[in-house]
Design a protein around this motif. Structure first.
Motif, PDB file in Angstrom:
ATOM      1  N   LEU A 154       0.839  -1.188   0.000  1.00 24.77           N
ATOM      2  CA  LEU A 154       0.000   0.000   0.000  1.00 24.77           C
ATOM      3  C   LEU A 154       0.882   1.248   0.000  1.00 24.77           C
ATOM      4  CD1 LEU A 154      -2.670  -1.017   2.678  1.00 24.77           C
ATOM      5  CD2 LEU A 154      -2.944  -1.043   0.186  1.00 24.77           C
ATOM      6  N   PRO A 155       1.638   1.468  -1.082  1.00 22.15           N
ATOM      7  CA  PRO A 155       2.524   2.638  -1.099  1.00 22.15           C
ATOM      8  C   PRO A 155       1.772   3.950  -0.950  1.00 22.15           C
ATOM      9  CG  PRO A 155       2.328   1.659  -3.297  1.00 22.15           C
ATOM     10  CD  PRO A 155       1.725   0.688  -2.333  1.00 22.15           C
ATOM     11  N   GLN A 156       0.499   3.976  -1.354  1.00 24.62           N
ATOM     12  CA  GLN A 156      -0.299   5.195  -1.215  1.00 24.62           C
ATOM     13  C   GLN A 156      -0.647   5.485   0.247  1.00 24.62           C
ATOM     14  OE1 GLN A 156      -1.328   2.227  -2.053  1.00 24.62           O
ATOM     15  NE2 GLN A 156      -3.548   1.985  -2.056  1.00 24.62           N
ATOM     16  N   ARG A 157      -0.408   4.526   1.148  1.00 18.98           N
ATOM     17  CA  ARG A 157      -0.687   4.716   2.573  1.00 18.98           C
ATOM     18  C   ARG A 157       0.586   4.917   3.393  1.00 18.98           C
ATOM     19  NH1 ARG A 157      -5.765   6.100   1.713  1.00 18.98           N
ATOM     20  NH2 ARG A 157      -7.117   4.387   1.059  1.00 18.98           N
ATOM     21  N   TRP A 158       1.744   4.828   2.773  1.00 16.11           N
ATOM     22  CA  TRP A 158       2.980   5.038   3.516  1.00 16.11           C
ATOM     23  C   TRP A 158       3.056   6.480   4.003  1.00 16.11           C
ATOM     24  CZ3 TRP A 158       6.584   2.495  -0.694  1.00 16.11           C
ATOM     25  CH2 TRP A 158       6.381   1.111  -0.690  1.00 16.11           C
ATOM     26  N   PRO A 159       3.743   6.741   5.101  1.00 19.01           N
ATOM     27  CA  PRO A 159       3.894   8.120   5.577  1.00 19.01           C
ATOM     28  C   PRO A 159       4.529   9.009   4.508  1.00 19.01           C
ATOM     29  CG  PRO A 159       4.671   6.559   7.234  1.00 19.01           C
ATOM     30  CD  PRO A 159       4.412   5.768   5.995  1.00 19.01           C
ATOM     31  N   VAL A 160       4.100  10.258   4.465  1.00 15.71           N
ATOM     32  CA  VAL A 160       4.628  11.174   3.455  1.00 15.71           C
ATOM     33  C   VAL A 160       6.125  11.407   3.648  1.00 15.71           C
ATOM     34  CG1 VAL A 160       2.423  12.318   3.070  1.00 15.71           C
ATOM     35  CG2 VAL A 160       3.969  13.199   4.835  1.00 15.71           C
ATOM     36  N   TRP A 161       6.604  11.202   4.872  1.00 18.46           N
ATOM     37  CA  TRP A 161       8.015  11.440   5.155  1.00 18.46           C
ATOM     38  C   TRP A 161       8.901  10.246   4.823  1.00 18.46           C
ATOM     39  CZ3 TRP A 161       9.021   7.527   8.395  1.00 18.46           C
ATOM     40  CH2 TRP A 161       8.043   7.146   9.324  1.00 18.46           C
ATOM     41  N   LEU A 162       8.308   9.122   4.428  1.00 16.23           N
ATOM     42  CA  LEU A 162       9.096   7.896   4.266  1.00 16.23           C
ATOM     43  C   LEU A 162      10.094   8.021   3.112  1.00 16.23           C
ATOM     44  CD1 LEU A 162       9.631   4.953   5.119  1.00 16.23           C
ATOM     45  CD2 LEU A 162       7.918   4.262   3.418  1.00 16.23           C
ATOM     46  N   LYS A 163      11.345   7.913   3.453  1.00 11.73           N
ATOM     47  CA  LYS A 163      12.429   7.813   2.478  1.00 11.73           C
ATOM     48  C   LYS A 163      13.366   6.728   2.988  1.00 11.73           C
ATOM     49  CE  LYS A 163      12.227  12.574   0.749  1.00 11.73           C
ATOM     50  NZ  LYS A 163      10.942  12.849   1.392  1.00 11.73           N
ATOM     51  N   PRO A 164      13.033   5.481   2.739  1.00 10.54           N
ATOM     52  CA  PRO A 164      13.792   4.385   3.340  1.00 10.54           C
ATOM     53  C   PRO A 164      15.237   4.345   2.873  1.00 10.54           C
ATOM     54  CG  PRO A 164      12.287   3.557   1.665  1.00 10.54           C
ATOM     55  CD  PRO A 164      11.955   5.001   1.862  1.00 10.54           C
ATOM     56  N   ASP A 165      16.067   3.875   3.766  1.00  9.05           N
ATOM     57  CA  ASP A 165      17.468   3.635   3.451  1.00  9.05           C
ATOM     58  C   ASP A 165      17.525   2.270   2.773  1.00  9.05           C
ATOM     59  OD1 ASP A 165      20.181   3.377   3.322  1.00  9.05           O
ATOM     60  OD2 ASP A 165      20.550   3.679   5.461  1.00  9.05           O
ATOM     61  N   LEU A 166      17.562   2.270   1.455  1.00 10.35           N
ATOM     62  CA  LEU A 166      17.493   1.029   0.689  1.00 10.35           C
ATOM     63  C   LEU A 166      18.883   0.422   0.571  1.00 10.35           C
ATOM     64  CD1 LEU A 166      15.041   2.250  -2.085  1.00 10.35           C
ATOM     65  CD2 LEU A 166      14.500   0.939  -0.014  1.00 10.35           C
ATOM     66  N   VAL A 167      18.978  -0.848   0.954  1.00 17.94           N
ATOM     67  CA  VAL A 167      20.288  -1.484   1.036  1.00 17.94           C
ATOM     68  C   VAL A 167      20.376  -2.661   0.066  1.00 17.94           C
ATOM     69  CG1 VAL A 167      20.598  -0.772   3.426  1.00 17.94           C
ATOM     70  CG2 VAL A 167      19.587  -3.004   2.946  1.00 17.94           C
ATOM     71  N   GLU A 168      21.593  -2.935  -0.318  1.00 15.02           N
ATOM     72  CA  GLU A 168      21.913  -4.076  -1.171  1.00 15.02           C
ATOM     73  C   GLU A 168      22.479  -5.197  -0.305  1.00 15.02           C
ATOM     74  OE1 GLU A 168      21.380  -3.829  -4.387  1.00 15.02           O
ATOM     75  OE2 GLU A 168      21.481  -1.681  -4.897  1.00 15.02           O
ATOM     76  N   MET A 169      22.396  -6.407  -0.815  1.00 13.31           N
ATOM     77  CA  MET A 169      23.083  -7.509  -0.167  1.00 13.31           C
ATOM     78  C   MET A 169      24.521  -7.503  -0.669  1.00 13.31           C
ATOM     79  SD  MET A 169      20.753  -8.726   1.792  1.00 13.31           S
ATOM     80  CE  MET A 169      20.180  -7.022   1.898  1.00 13.31           C
ATOM     81  N   ASP A 170      25.321  -6.615  -0.062  1.00  6.92           N
ATOM     82  CA  ASP A 170      26.658  -6.315  -0.569  1.00  6.92           C
ATOM     83  C   ASP A 170      27.777  -6.852   0.311  1.00  6.92           C
ATOM     84  OD1 ASP A 170      26.152  -4.692   1.586  1.00  6.92           O
ATOM     85  OD2 ASP A 170      26.327  -2.808   0.492  1.00  6.92           O
ATOM     86  N   GLY A 171      27.422  -7.667   1.289  1.00  7.88           N
ATOM     87  CA  GLY A 171      28.414  -8.235   2.190  1.00  7.88           C
ATOM     88  C   GLY A 171      28.714  -9.683   1.867  1.00  7.88           C
TER      89      GLY A 171
END
Length: 278
Positions: A154-171
């Motif tokens: 439900l991306p239309q219901r996410w908080p307006v401030w949401l800017k997640p720290d998107l991570v890769e499986m880089d380890g």
């Protein structure tokens, strides 16, 4: 010292064909089976997990929200939402549960980790406006826009401030998992890829003293399903989902591991008793 606490944020019911997909059925066939299935499983918990670590407090997933009961909150044009029943009282949301433990969600949770972006894992995000929100980039990519709305997000219901720290499986590889991502500087909290339920799904490994907690999100709905190698009806890729179950089980043979899925009613009891996956 590291401590893990299970927090229940209401109940969910699903069709039996969602909890366990029929062997030999592909992704589309499994969805058809869910719609045709007249039978519902018993109400299952919607769990998130508090990790108390020397580097701060971490919350894995945020559960769901009472707003599911508000007409129009779930998009009526998507018949998927009629195949799941969510029941959450206002005091059962993650924020209220944490306040009852003496923890202010607005100030006392340093990091929220999302295993994936389905609505019953992101529904409590509003309680954490000052936390770092960490999520898997690969899952976020399939969770936004119309595609996300069609597949349980439900991306239309996410908080307006949401800017997640998107991570890769880089380890580095961790046991049978081909990669990882470190969350804490000591490496005791880390992410590993567990795709299958959805693309880009991750699980959280927490290593304590002599015990490891495996916070599995929806990689499996229950320990019983994992041991029986029963993949769910949501997956579009049953082979990948099965490989993930097998990897989790192999991991648990390498170190004492308590398995904690997000909807396993027996998980909190295993956590309390220290019962490991064999």
């Amino acid at each position: 010292m590291i401590k893990v606490t299970a927090i229940e944020t209401g109940k969910a019911r699903m069709k039996t064909a969602q909890r366990s997909g029929r062997d030999g059925r592909g992704g589309i066939g499994r969805k058809i089976d869910i719609f045709r299935d007249p039978d519902w499983v018993e109400p299952l918990p919607i769990l998130c997990f508090l990790i108390e670590h020397p580097e701060g407090r971490f919350l894995v997933d945020t559960g769901d929200t009472w707003r599911n009961s508000v007409p129009g909150y779930l998009p009526g044009w998507n018949p998927f939402y009629k195949q799941v029943q969510i029941r959450v009282a206002p005091h059962e949301e993650a924020g209220s549960r944490l306040l009852a433990l003496g923890i202010d969600p607005a100030t006392d949770i340093g990091t929220v980790i999302l295993t994936h972006f389905h609505h019953d894992h992101t529904g409590g995000l509003d309680h954490f406006p000052r936390s770092r929100i960490v999520g898997p980039r690969a899952n976020y990519a399939v969770s936004t826009g119309l595609r996300g709305m069609m597949t349980g997000c439900l991306p239309q219901r996410w908080p307006v401030w949401l800017k997640p720290d998107l991570v890769e499986m880089d380890g580095p590889a961790i046991g049978p998992f081909p990669a990882s991502h470190r969350i804490t500087s000591d490496g005791r909290i880390l992410l590993v890829p567990t795709p299958g339920h959805v693309d880009g799904h991750v699980s959280v490994i927490v290593r304590g003293e002599g015990i490891t907690w495996f916070l599995a999100g929806d990689a499996t709905y229950s320990q019983a399903n994992l041991l029986a190698e029963k993949t769910d009806g949501v997956t579009n890729d049953p082979a990948t989902a099965l490989a993930t179950l097998q990897a989790i089980r192999r991991f648990a043979t390498q170190e004492p591991t308590i398995l904690l899925p997000a909807h396993d009613p027996e998980g909190p009891a295993r956590l309390a008793a220290g019962t490991v996956l064999i």
